[in-house]
Design an enzyme around this catalytic site. Structure first.
Site, PDB file in Angstrom:
ATOM      1  N   ALA A 330       0.829  -1.200   0.000  1.00  0.00           N
ATOM      2  CA  ALA A 330       0.000   0.000   0.000  1.00  0.00           C
ATOM      3  C   ALA A 330       0.869   1.257   0.000  1.00  0.00           C
ATOM      4  CB  ALA A 330      -0.982  -0.049   1.172  1.00  0.00           C
ATOM      5  N   SER A 331       0.439   2.284   0.713  1.00  0.00           N
ATOM      6  CA  SER A 331       1.106   3.586   0.621  1.00  0.00           C
ATOM      7  C   SER A 331       2.429   3.657   1.367  1.00  0.00           C
ATOM      8  CB  SER A 331       0.162   4.676   1.155  1.00  0.00           C
ATOM      9  OG  SER A 331      -1.012   4.738   0.372  1.00  0.00           O
ATOM     10  N   THR A 332       2.805   2.592   2.046  1.00  0.00           N
ATOM     11  CA  THR A 332       4.076   2.624   2.788  1.00  0.00           C
ATOM     12  C   THR A 332       5.286   2.697   1.864  1.00  0.00           C
ATOM     13  OG1 THR A 332       4.204   0.201   2.862  1.00  0.00           O
ATOM     14  CG2 THR A 332       3.091   1.314   4.702  1.00  0.00           C
ATOM     15  N   ILE A 333       5.074   2.523   0.546  1.00  0.00           N
ATOM     16  CA  ILE A 333       6.209   2.559  -0.384  1.00  0.00           C
ATOM     17  C   ILE A 333       6.194   3.827  -1.241  1.00  0.00           C
ATOM     18  CG2 ILE A 333       6.626   0.085  -0.515  1.00  0.00           C
ATOM     19  CD1 ILE A 333       4.414   1.930  -3.059  1.00  0.00           C
ATOM     20  N   GLU A 650      -7.609   4.676   3.179  1.00  0.00           N
ATOM     21  CA  GLU A 650      -7.047   4.971   1.870  1.00  0.00           C
ATOM     22  C   GLU A 650      -7.554   3.928   0.877  1.00  0.00           C
ATOM     23  OE1 GLU A 650      -2.849   5.028   2.340  1.00  0.00           O
ATOM     24  OE2 GLU A 650      -2.960   6.214   4.150  1.00  0.00           O
TER      25      GLU A 650
END
Length: 657
Positions: A330-333, A650
């Site tokens: 998800a958005s952690t990258i 998200e």
């Protein structure tokens, strides 16, 4: 009347015959005596050494002696895996006239169940008749007393004392430590192939998972032996020679037990994982996977009932989620995605795009939605990371393409083993055209690329990979390898294990590192950051990134409503963080399955872990006698932390699990 004639005996002839018979008999006897003496000479003189050796072999037995297994400590000297004495009831089948009757009698006497009996017969098949086989691997005190009273009825059955592995902290460390278990047929085959069978002649257990398996050769030690004189029944009369075994090496891990306990407490029975790494050398301070199980169940042979309960549990406790759990990152990258765009020149720190709440591939009608329905307006790379703007990264990866994305992300460790020193690790998936063709025999489509831009689609990562990638980012491209082993203690002293490094990540412009890190700073330190509330009023300056991984795909106009979804279809909460911001010491990654928003449910856990680390460091840095204070345990509990943020989920276009 005539008298009959009488034949006269030939005494001379009879005498000669007698003499000949005597001579032949004497010669025959003398020949036999000569043969006997010749044979005695051969046995007593010519073959003396041979038969002396064979005689000693019958009289003297060489018995292997198992070494004591090495102990395992945490970084502060807290004992994590020890050896405890147990008593085992053993049968030497060679000495039993009616084995089946004896086993049945003992089962009735000691209250054994069918599993115990079945296990005995399975073990018997792998042992020679003259070697003892355990009927009851761990006798209770009551069973030992009952048998001792009745032992005179059971020749060939004895109580033997052994040291067995014991894990005092139970399920807290299971997935990291692993466990030892009985040597089975597969182990025997493997040991024979590796030429190690003799080393395990007196050993019954072997490392099965985790550290116990990975460092088996180091922990096992070297067996000794004793020469014993036995009588005709095989009973030992005396010990002629004893060569002591060499015990296994004691090892110290980078794990900090207090941090591990804190991670377990914060997961609080939920499915998920917490990883914490030392940002300087890659030392693993915590590696928690929830739910877990008690490894002591496996040491003495787990029952079929207990094993099936673990194996078929819907929560899958046997899986090490920290290294084997595969989740869309998800958005952690998004920091790494920003670096990619900067490095390829498709964006600059000043590039701004308009986000209306969705994005479309040119000349198509397909819309990819942002988690914020009304959009973020004008955003640059800093705000795109800080506010987790999906639209910005849809556009970025569309310009870069999947080929460059896949190759760039592999440098951070995605799609490959991190090198952590346990065998239970998966590569997860860093998708590419070749991967999809090999996996599904399908071409790569443009829509596949767009989803990858926000860490969804076919892209999966493990929690250890997320922590590893974040550490590599925080260190500005310097690659460190996660390491559980800290040092080894031998008779010569204690030896530190040096950290392992890989070639660094090189960018076209080193200033780009700061751009990505400043975006992470904004996530937790700016009021518009998605995790600002979760990290309010910290005593340190941290940087982080939230992520909410969609588990199932949703239709274009479908709204995400957690209440209408089955629990296992709800979003996974993700968060990565490091601190302090300017001089990284520690990195953490958190995954809480099916919990919802990353900032609402995973960020508070990361905050608690960092708080615990710095409070522990300030109070009494890594002291063996230090334990979490009451204030630390009560401060920022799970329920309190979950109220710190109310970030909206998200939502993303494509999900994968």
């Amino acid at each position: 009347m005539n008298q009959p004639s009488v034949a006269m005996r030939d005494h001379s002839a009879e005498s000669a015959l007698f003499v000949r018979r005597v001579v032949v008999s004497i010669v025959f006897v003398l020949t036999l005596i000569s043969i006997l003496f010749l044979n005695l000479y051969y046995l007593q003189v010519e073959s003396f050494q041979v038969y002396k050796t064979r005689s000693n072999d019958n009289r003297i037995n060489v018995l292997p002696v198992a070494p004591n297994r090495g102990l395992i400590y945490d970084r502060n000297g807290v004992l994590l895996a020890e050896n405890r004495p147990i008593f085992s009831l053993e049968i030497t089948t060679e000495k039993i006239a009616d084995l089946e009757q004896t086993v049945n009698d003992l089962a009735q006497l000691l209250g054994l169940d069918q599993d115990d009996i079945d296990n005995f017969y399975r073990q018997k098949k792998r042992q020679r008749r003259f070697k003892p086989v355990a009927l009851v691997p761990r006798l209770t005190m009551e069973q030992a007393a009952i048998f001792s009273v009745n032992q005179h009825h059971y020749e060939g059955v004895n109580i033997e004392a052994y040291l067995k592995r014991y894990y005092p902290y139970g399920e807290t460390l299971t997935h990291m430590l692993g466990y030892v278990g009985k040597i089975n047929d597969r182990d025997v085959i493997r040991l024979e192939k590796e030429g190690k069978s003799a080393t395990y002649a007196a050993t019954r257990d072997i490392g099965k998972q985790g550290i116990e398996r990975y460092y088996e050769d180091m922990l096992h030690g070297v067996p000794g032996y004793q020469e014993v004189e036995v009588n005709n029944r095989g009973k030992i009369i005396r010990v002629l020679k004893f060569v002591p075994p060499e015990p296994g090496k004691d090892i110290y891990l980078n794990i900090d037990l207090a941090m591990q306990q804190k991670a377990k407490k914060m997961l609080d029975g939920r499915r998920g994982s917490v990883v914490m790494l030392d940002a300087n050398d890659g030392g693993v301070l915590a590696l928690a996977s929830s739910p877990s199980y008690d490894p002591n169940l496996f040491v003495h042979g787990i029952s079929s009932k207990n094993y099936n309960a673990l194996l078929h549990s819907k929560d899958r406790p046997l899986i090490n989620r920290a290294t084997q759990g595969r989740y869309p990152p998800a958005s952690t990258i998004k920091m790494q995605m920003a670096l990619l765009g900067l490095n390829e020149g498709v964006v600059t720190p000043q590039t701004r795009i308009w986000d209306p709440g969705s994005w479309q591939i040119p000349n198509t009608s397909k819309r990819f939605r942002d988690w914020k329905r009304w959009g973020h307006g004008w955003v640059d790379v800093y705000h795109a990371i800080e506010q987790s703007c999906d639209t910005y990264f849809y556009d970025l990866i569309y310009q870069v393409g999947i080929d460059k994305t896949s190759e760039f992300m592999k440098q951070f460790g995605f799609g490959d083993y991190t090198g952590i020193d346990i065998a239970e690790e998966t590569r997860a998936v860093m998708p590419s055209r070749g991967w999809k063709r090999a996996r599904f025999n399908q071409p790569w489509y443009q829509g596949d690329t767009i989803s990858v831009g926000i860490g969804q689609g076919y892209w999966t990562a493990t929690p250890i990979q997320l922590a590893h990638a974040t550490a590599n980012l925080a260190r500005r491209g310097e690659i460190i390898v996660p390491r559980l082993l800290k040092s080894i203690r031998t008779v010569s002293g204690t030896f530190e294990v040096p950290p392992d490094h890989k070639p660094p990540i090189v960018l076209n412009n080193d200033s780009h590192w700061q751009v990505a890190l400043d975006g992470m700073y904004g996530v937790v330190n700016k009021k518009t950051g998605t995790a600002h509330k979760a990290f309010a009023d910290t005593a340190y300056v941290a940087a982080g990134k939230s992520g909410t991984a969609q588990v199932i795909g949703m239709k274009e106009d479908e709204e995400y409503d957690a209440e209408k979804l089955a629990e296992h279809h709800r979003d996974n909460a993700m968060f990565v963080a490091y601190a302090p911001f300017d001089n990284p010491e520690v990195v953490t990654s958190v995954v809480v399955e099916n919990a919802g928003g990353g900032s609402s449910h995973a960020a508070p856990v990361a905050r608690a872990m960092l708080d615990a680390y710095f409070e522990r460091k300030q109070a009494q840095p890594f002291n063996p006698s230090f334990s979490l204070s009451n204030s630390l345990q009560s401060n920022l509990t799970r329920d309190e932390l979950e109220t710190l943020s109310d970030e909206q989920p998200e939502s993303t276009e494509v999900g994968a699990q």
